[in-house]
Design a protein around this motif. Structure first.
Motif, PDB file in Angstrom:
ATOM      1  N   LEU A  99      16.271  41.412  66.886  1.00  0.00           N
ATOM      2  CA  LEU A  99      15.746  42.595  66.202  1.00  0.00           C
ATOM      3  C   LEU A  99      16.118  42.587  64.727  1.00  0.00           C
ATOM      4  O   LEU A  99      15.285  42.880  63.864  1.00  0.00           O
ATOM      5  N   LYS A 100      17.343  42.233  64.419  1.00  0.00           N
ATOM      6  CA  LYS A 100      17.781  42.189  63.020  1.00  0.00           C
ATOM      7  C   LYS A 100      16.948  41.191  62.224  1.00  0.00           C
ATOM      8  O   LYS A 100      16.517  41.475  61.102  1.00  0.00           O
ATOM      9  N   GLY A 101      16.692  40.032  62.812  1.00  0.00           N
ATOM     10  CA  GLY A 101      15.885  39.030  62.127  1.00  0.00           C
ATOM     11  C   GLY A 101      14.461  39.494  61.899  1.00  0.00           C
ATOM     12  O   GLY A 101      13.892  39.276  60.833  1.00  0.00           O
ATOM     13  N   LEU A 102      13.881  40.174  62.891  1.00  0.00           N
ATOM     14  CA  LEU A 102      12.509  40.657  62.766  1.00  0.00           C
ATOM     15  C   LEU A 102      12.395  41.770  61.736  1.00  0.00           C
ATOM     16  O   LEU A 102      11.439  41.821  60.954  1.00  0.00           O
ATOM     17  N   LEU A 103      13.370  42.668  61.722  1.00  0.00           N
ATOM     18  CA  LEU A 103      13.332  43.775  60.766  1.00  0.00           C
ATOM     19  C   LEU A 103      13.486  43.288  59.336  1.00  0.00           C
ATOM     20  O   LEU A 103      12.891  43.833  58.412  1.00  0.00           O
ATOM     21  N   GLN A 104      14.287  42.237  59.155  1.00  0.00           N
ATOM     22  CA  GLN A 104      14.592  41.776  57.806  1.00  0.00           C
ATOM     23  C   GLN A 104      13.717  40.608  57.363  1.00  0.00           C
ATOM     24  O   GLN A 104      13.859  40.138  56.236  1.00  0.00           O
ATOM     25  N   CYS A 105      12.774  40.172  58.224  1.00  0.00           N
ATOM     26  CA  CYS A 105      11.951  39.030  57.844  1.00  0.00           C
ATOM     27  C   CYS A 105      11.079  39.381  56.655  1.00  0.00           C
ATOM     28  O   CYS A 105      10.735  40.538  56.435  1.00  0.00           O
ATOM     29  N   GLU A 106      10.696  38.371  55.917  1.00  0.00           N
ATOM     30  CA  GLU A 106       9.891  38.552  54.709  1.00  0.00           C
ATOM     31  C   GLU A 106       8.554  39.172  55.059  1.00  0.00           C
ATOM     32  O   GLU A 106       7.873  38.729  55.970  1.00  0.00           O
ATOM     33  N   GLU A 107       8.168  40.210  54.352  1.00  0.00           N
ATOM     34  CA  GLU A 107       6.859  40.834  54.552  1.00  0.00           C
ATOM     35  C   GLU A 107       5.764  39.846  54.162  1.00  0.00           C
ATOM     36  O   GLU A 107       5.982  38.942  53.370  1.00  0.00           O
ATOM     37  N   ILE A 108       4.579  40.036  54.742  1.00  0.00           N
ATOM     38  CA  ILE A 108       3.452  39.170  54.413  1.00  0.00           C
ATOM     39  C   ILE A 108       2.949  39.558  53.037  1.00  0.00           C
ATOM     40  O   ILE A 108       1.962  40.267  52.880  1.00  0.00           O
ATOM     41  N   LYS A 109       3.690  39.166  52.042  1.00  0.00           N
ATOM     42  CA  LYS A 109       3.402  39.478  50.651  1.00  0.00           C
ATOM     43  C   LYS A 109       3.248  40.981  50.444  1.00  0.00           C
ATOM     44  O   LYS A 109       3.402  41.774  51.353  1.00  0.00           O
ATOM     45  N   GLU A 110       3.001  41.356  49.205  1.00  0.00           N
ATOM     46  CA  GLU A 110       2.892  42.769  48.884  1.00  0.00           C
ATOM     47  C   GLU A 110       1.439  43.203  48.956  1.00  0.00           C
ATOM     48  O   GLU A 110       0.722  43.214  47.961  1.00  0.00           O
TER      49      GLU A 110
END
Length: 429
Positions: free
Chosen positions: A13-24
């Motif tokens: 869960l921590k990895g998924l929450l903090q993963c890089e967004e698909i650009k802005e």
């Protein structure tokens, strides 16, 4: 020292929450391969003429007698189909200096949001031609990728088309745009526009094909623009669809991970400590960086009525008592040898509309198994420090703004409800 991160369930869960967004990309769920919009702005259109007066400004809204005069002059307008005429860009001048440039900037902003274009992408509108359609006239099916010459000078590329309907009295002539990767994925846009200050328009990607239905009556005037990008990124309906699918997949994985963490009944909530400090009373408007991205993801999950997940904000209150030694110099730096958490709970709850939520104080387990943080706890500044050099002790009091994730059913069982976002207040919509 306080240690957080011992719950193995939170690793994914921590990895998924903090993963890089698909650009802005703003408002990704609302984006599409096309983007209709309306903007209120003055416009002037000058058409070069070979008649004695030298030039003509187009009346806005357009007048049929003037249009008939223009299309009757074969040196100005070219008949490109049944009741369809075109005027080349070198015979047209649009706008009036800086005022039209400001209008173009507003149009580009709408295009970037509506078509899911990266916010740091520099794009521009390049005027191509003016199109005149009279009753029963229509634009045949066009494949932009086949009919458009790609501009490669200065690494610029055409990635889309923009059609602006100039105010005129007309009915019918809907534009039909199709995403060729999915024939069922099409739209029908009505661009009739009778008002002099309103510009009705639609933009779409180059890998789409488009046509118009026959115009029922009146005249329709379009300004056709090519949309040009500055980077090497590929911008297309297919890429946007893939980005949206990837985003949905990530949201589904986060949902599954939250349900896994709360599924065995041992945990009733998950507490995510924000990276930045906020006043809980105005937290929604102040969220930034990773904190904002994480809340946006959880908000999307909570708004799905098929999910049993909701959230709110609160202060994570923790008191840590330490025994150690103070340095002998003037700084009197404290070095702890042993620490113990004497109090830890969540309080002062707010929903996404910054309204108070009537939840009793939530006590946290001594091992902080409900807590996730993206930063080392030792880097979090305490709200208050109480030192006692005689006893070689220090008390650290923390008030950390946090995101609390619950199951809706857990709250409902305790007669507690958390409101959905209000559009006028929440910046997350």
């Amino acid at each position: 020292m306080v240690k957080i991160g011992n719950n193995f369930k939170f690793c994914q869960l921590k990895g998924l929450l903090q993963c890089e967004e698909i650009k802005e990309i703003k408002e990704l769920p609302k984006t599409n391969f096309y983007s209709p919009s309306i903007i209120e702005a003055p416009i002037s259109i000058r058409i070069d003429d070979t008649t004695s007066n030298g030039s003509n400004y187009l009346s806005i809204p357009c007048v049929e007698t003037q249009i008939n005069s223009i299309i009757s002059n074969k040196e100005i307008a070219t008949n490109s189909g049944t009741n369809v005429w075109e005027i080349e860009k070198n015979k047209i001048e649009i706008g009036d200096g800086d005022l039209w440039k400001e209008t173009e900037e507003k149009i580009i902003d709408k295009i970037k949001i509506g078509m899911g274009i990266y916010q740091d992408e520099s794009i521009k509108m390049e005027f191509n031609k003016l199109i005149i359609i009279k009753s029963k006239g229509y634009l045949p099916y066009q494949d932009i990728n086949r009919t458009t010459t790609i501009i490669k000078n200065n690494n610029n590329n055409i990635f889309g088309k923009l059609l602006i309907s100039v105010p005129s009295k007309s009915h019918g002539g809907d534009i039909i745009i199709t995403n060729p990767k999915n024939e069922k994925h099409h739209c029908q846009i009505q661009l009739s526009n009778h008002f002099g200050s309103l510009l009705n328009m639609v933009s779409f990607y180059s890998d789409c094909i488009y046509t118009t239905e026959p115009l029922h009556s009146g005249i329709r005037i379009y300004l056709e623009y090519d949309l040009i990008k500055s980077s090497k990124r590929t911008l297309s309906a297919q890429i946007l669809t893939q980005i949206k699918n990837d985003s949905i997949e990530k949201i589904n994985k986060i949902t599954e991970s939250i349900n896994f963490c709360l599924g065995d009944g041992k945990l009733t909530n998950i507490v995510y400590l924000f990276e930045n400090n906020y006043d809980i009373e105005s937290i929604v408007g102040d969220l930034k960086g990773n904190d904002l991205k994480i809340v946006e993801r959880i908000n999307r999950i909570s708004m799905d009525t098929s999910n049993d997940i909701t959230f709110c904000f609160g202060y994570f209150h923790l008191i840590e008592k330490s025994i150690g030694l103070f340095s002998m110099d003037e700084k009197k730096k404290f070095t702890p040898n042993e620490s113990v958490v004497t109090e830890n709970f969540i309080h002062c709850f707010r929903d996404i509309n910054n309204n108070l939520v009537d939840i009793p104080i939530i006590h946290i387990s001594k091992d902080l198994s409900e807590v996730i943080t993206s930063i080392d706890f030792k880097n979090i500044e305490p709200y208050q420090l109480i030192t006692n050099q005689d006893l070689n002790s220090q008390i650290s009091i923390y008030e950390i703004p946090s995101l609390l994730i619950f199951k809706k059913s857990t709250l409902e069982n305790n007669d507690i409800s958390i409101k959905q976002p209000e559009l006028k207040k929440s910046k997350l919509l």
